[in-house]
Design an enzyme around this catalytic site. Structure first.
Site, PDB file in Angstrom:
ATOM      1  N   GLY A  39      13.427  96.791-112.306  1.00 45.36           N
ATOM      2  CA  GLY A  39      13.218  97.089-113.717  1.00 45.36           C
ATOM      3  C   GLY A  39      14.274  97.983-114.329  1.00 45.36           C
ATOM      4  O   GLY A  39      14.323  98.132-115.542  1.00 45.36           O
ATOM      5  N   CYS A 255      -1.516  68.263-124.864  1.00 47.42           N
ATOM      6  CA  CYS A 255      -0.167  67.816-125.210  1.00 47.42           C
ATOM      7  C   CYS A 255      -0.229  66.369-125.693  1.00 47.42           C
ATOM      8  O   CYS A 255      -0.907  65.536-125.087  1.00 47.42           O
ATOM      9  CB  CYS A 255       0.734  67.933-123.997  1.00 47.42           C
ATOM     10  N   CYS A 258       1.707  64.104-122.662  1.00 51.19           N
ATOM     11  CA  CYS A 258       1.179  63.959-121.309  1.00 51.19           C
ATOM     12  C   CYS A 258      -0.304  64.305-121.229  1.00 51.19           C
ATOM     13  O   CYS A 258      -0.935  64.085-120.203  1.00 51.19           O
ATOM     14  CB  CYS A 258       1.966  64.824-120.329  1.00 51.19           C
ATOM     15  N   CYS A 279       3.990  69.805-124.883  1.00 49.19           N
ATOM     16  CA  CYS A 279       4.419  70.774-123.860  1.00 49.19           C
ATOM     17  C   CYS A 279       5.778  71.347-124.208  1.00 49.19           C
ATOM     18  O   CYS A 279       6.689  70.606-124.599  1.00 49.19           O
ATOM     19  CB  CYS A 279       4.549  70.090-122.499  1.00 49.19           C
ATOM     20  N   CYS A 285       6.330  68.137-118.591  1.00 47.53           N
ATOM     21  CA  CYS A 285       5.698  67.097-119.384  1.00 47.53           C
ATOM     22  C   CYS A 285       6.050  65.709-118.840  1.00 47.53           C
ATOM     23  O   CYS A 285       5.188  64.851-118.672  1.00 47.53           O
ATOM     24  CB  CYS A 285       6.139  67.237-120.837  1.00 47.53           C
TER      25      CYS A 285
END
Lengths: 298, 277
Positions: A39, A255, A258, A279, A285
């Site tokens: 980080g 979606c 799909c 998607c 997808c």
């Protein structure tokens, strides 16, 4: 020039990976430091790249320093492999790194460079995810002085970020940050996890894959090492939540291509002016569509 | 356990390069706090006092006498060039200027409170009044939104700011209300020690009286020790049990407030008291 070391110059005049070996070495050292201090924003000498800053030069330098002849690269922009930025970056790597394979399939890639998204498919220990970052410092929204921000990071003083969240809850009854959600890594440093949506933040937590974040313009590299704590900043009594894709009746939107009801969706307006959803991760997808058509044939 | 909460010894702050003659050539007897040899400013020199639990200590003096400088050092807004201060926190003793930055920040956020003359120094005007109080609660590691809301609301009610105005920006408040929000913010972590730097200056008389009442009530209720910096003898008379008189960076007289007001010893104090009466 060092007499004992010859730069592996190609005919084009570029070394493998466009950057010279010294530059790659410097970036790799900064990557190691970034991994060692999860980080922490490691400063590095961001090189001039043959593209404008802000188009992923930070991510590209990480990719070029890490990539080798045996690697398979996937480049995504806004979840899609086919958007302009992704295509350009992929072509650039193909041009300057002979022997590197490229793919659109998440599971085939060893190295994934991305902007705005983490793939839907769970990454593995064998993969490295490189994220392009425009604003590396989460504290920039509350403290303009970088010197003071550094002290705040050192002392893990993030109360002012929480004040911002408090004000959000007061005004809107919920936290309204859609992306760049401040996330605490390994219990100390809070990072800006690049413009990924809230949806993707939980994927950083205990991720099997190494996640590297590079900011070219701001000259910073930071990392979420594999299997590291990544906790979004929240209040004790207000849980972190991801985007809600339910319609007015409470039904999860699927979606349009799909039919997936578990992926992050982009809102689109079709030619008829209707709002549809699709998607965001194009590779995911397509895979779902293939699975469906295979089932139909069987 | 002694009743002492703060003991300050030989606290000094000199701005500038300093020379060996700085101390001997400044002070009330030279009628300046600027060293004539090197131009350094002796903001405060050799300030020593003890403060006890629940006591209000007044520091009075003209502008530039070093009273605010003293309080700023104790609140870690500025570092002294010499001297020490010990903070007695329960049974623990902290040598304040030997702590590292994070420890000092922790002490400042959790154990001290500060109310500035100018609300712009003590409040963040980008966020709501409640957010300002939340900031201090968050700094002391309270991360429960519901509890922060309740406590911030209670504090505002305690300092006589309507709860309905909690989510408004303090910019829209009157000067007296801004000062009340500052006091609420300072009290948020229930600190045992509170610094008040000219809190009533610039407010109209009735508002001044209300704020002073509030401060006294808080002292009675919570037993908070306070250091009150002011140039107003009335404030000192009303609030402080003991008083330090400062001039040109030095403490020229100290003792019980009544004694100082009734029987001032130093010529400057005599003038000060005479001019006010």
């Amino acid at each position: 020039m060092n007499a004992h070391y010859e730069l592996p110059l190609e005919d084009a005049g570029y070394s493998f990976g466009f950057l010279d070996e010294y530059a790659k070495k410097e970036v790799r050292r900064c990557i190691l430091k970034a991994i060692a201090i999860p980080g922490y924003q490691t400063p590095y000498a961001s090189r001039e790249m043959p593209m404008g800053r802000g188009f992923g030069t930070g991510g590209l330098q990480l990719t070029l320093s890490l990539i080798g002849a045996g690697d398979t690269l996937k480049v995504i922009d806004q979840g899609s492999d086919d958007s302009v930025n992704a295509v350009n970056l992929r072509q650039f790597v193909q041009l300057t790194c002979p022997g590197v394979a490229v793919t659109e399939k998440t599971q085939e890639a060893t190295l994934i460079q991305s902007r705005h998204r983490i793939p839907e498919k769970m990454l593995t220990e064998q993969q490295i995810l490189v994220l392009q970052v425009p604003y590396p410092d989460a504290l920039v929204v509350v403290e303009p002085s970088e010197a003071r921000r550094k002290v705040m990071h050192g002392e893990a003083d993030y109360s002012r970020l929480l004040v911002k969240l408090y004000e959000d809850v007061v005004r809107f009854d919920e936290i309204t940050l859609s992306h760049r959600y401040p996330t605490r890594i390994n219990g100390h440093y809070v990072i800006d996890p690049s413009p990924i949506p809230r949806w993707d933040v939980p994927k950083l937590h205990q991720s099997p894959a190494l996640v590297l974040l590079g900011a070219g313009r701001e000259k910073k590299i930071y990392a979420v090492p594999p299997y590291t704590l990544a906790e979004p900043l929240v209040f004790d009594d207000i849980a972190f939540r991801v985007e809600d894709f339910r319609d007015a009746r409470g039904q999860r939107i699927a979606c349009r291509c799909c039919g997936s009801t578990v992926s992050f969706l982009d809102e689109l307006i079709d030619d008829a002016g209707r709002v549809t959803h699709q998607c965001s991760d194009s590779a995911y997808c397509e895979e779902q569509q293939e699975i469906h058509s295979a089932r139909k044939q069987a | 356990m002694s009743n002492k909460i703060l003991s300050v010894r030989g606290l000094s702050r000199i701005h500038g390069e300093q020379c060996p003659l700085c101390i001997s050539s400044t002070g009330p007897e030279h009628d300046t706090n600027i060293c004539p040899h090197c131009g350094s400013v002796v903001a405060a020199h050799d300030v020593s006092f003890d403060l006890y639990r629940g006591e209000i200590l007044g520091i009075i003096g003209e502008s530039g006498s070093g009273k605010s400088s003293t309080v700023k050092m104790l609140y870690f807004d500025d570092m002294p060039t010499a001297g020490s201060a010990t903070f007695h926190d329960g049974d623990a003793r902290h040598d304040m200027f030997a702590l590292n930055a994070a420890q000092q920040r922790g002490m400042r956020n959790k154990r001290f409170g500060m109310v500035y003359q100018n609300p712009h120094l003590g409040l963040n005007f980008q966020i709501s009044a409640g957010g300002n109080i939340a900031e201090r609660l968050l700094m002391s590691d309270l991360k429960h939104y519901g509890e922060i809301r309740t406590r911030a609301g209670d504090l505002l009610v305690r300092t006589e700011v309507a709860r309905q105005r909690m989510d408004q920006n303090p910019r829209t408040f009157s000067g007296g209300m801004q000062q009340r929000v500052q006091i609420a913010k300072a009290l948020a972590t229930q600190p045992p020690l509170l610094f008040l730097d000219e809190v009533t200056t610039g407010l109209d008389l009735s508002v001044q009286a209300a704020i002073l009442d509030l401060i006294l009530e808080i002292q009675h209720e919570l037993g908070t020790a306070m250091i009150v910096v002011t140039h107003d003898l009335g404030v000192i008379r009303l609030l402080a049990g003991r008083t330090l008189v400062m001039k040109h960076g030095r403490v020229i007289e100290s003792g019980l407030t009544d004694q100082i007001l009734e029987d001032p010893q130093h010529a400057y104090t005599q003038r000060l008291v005479a001019s006010a009466l």
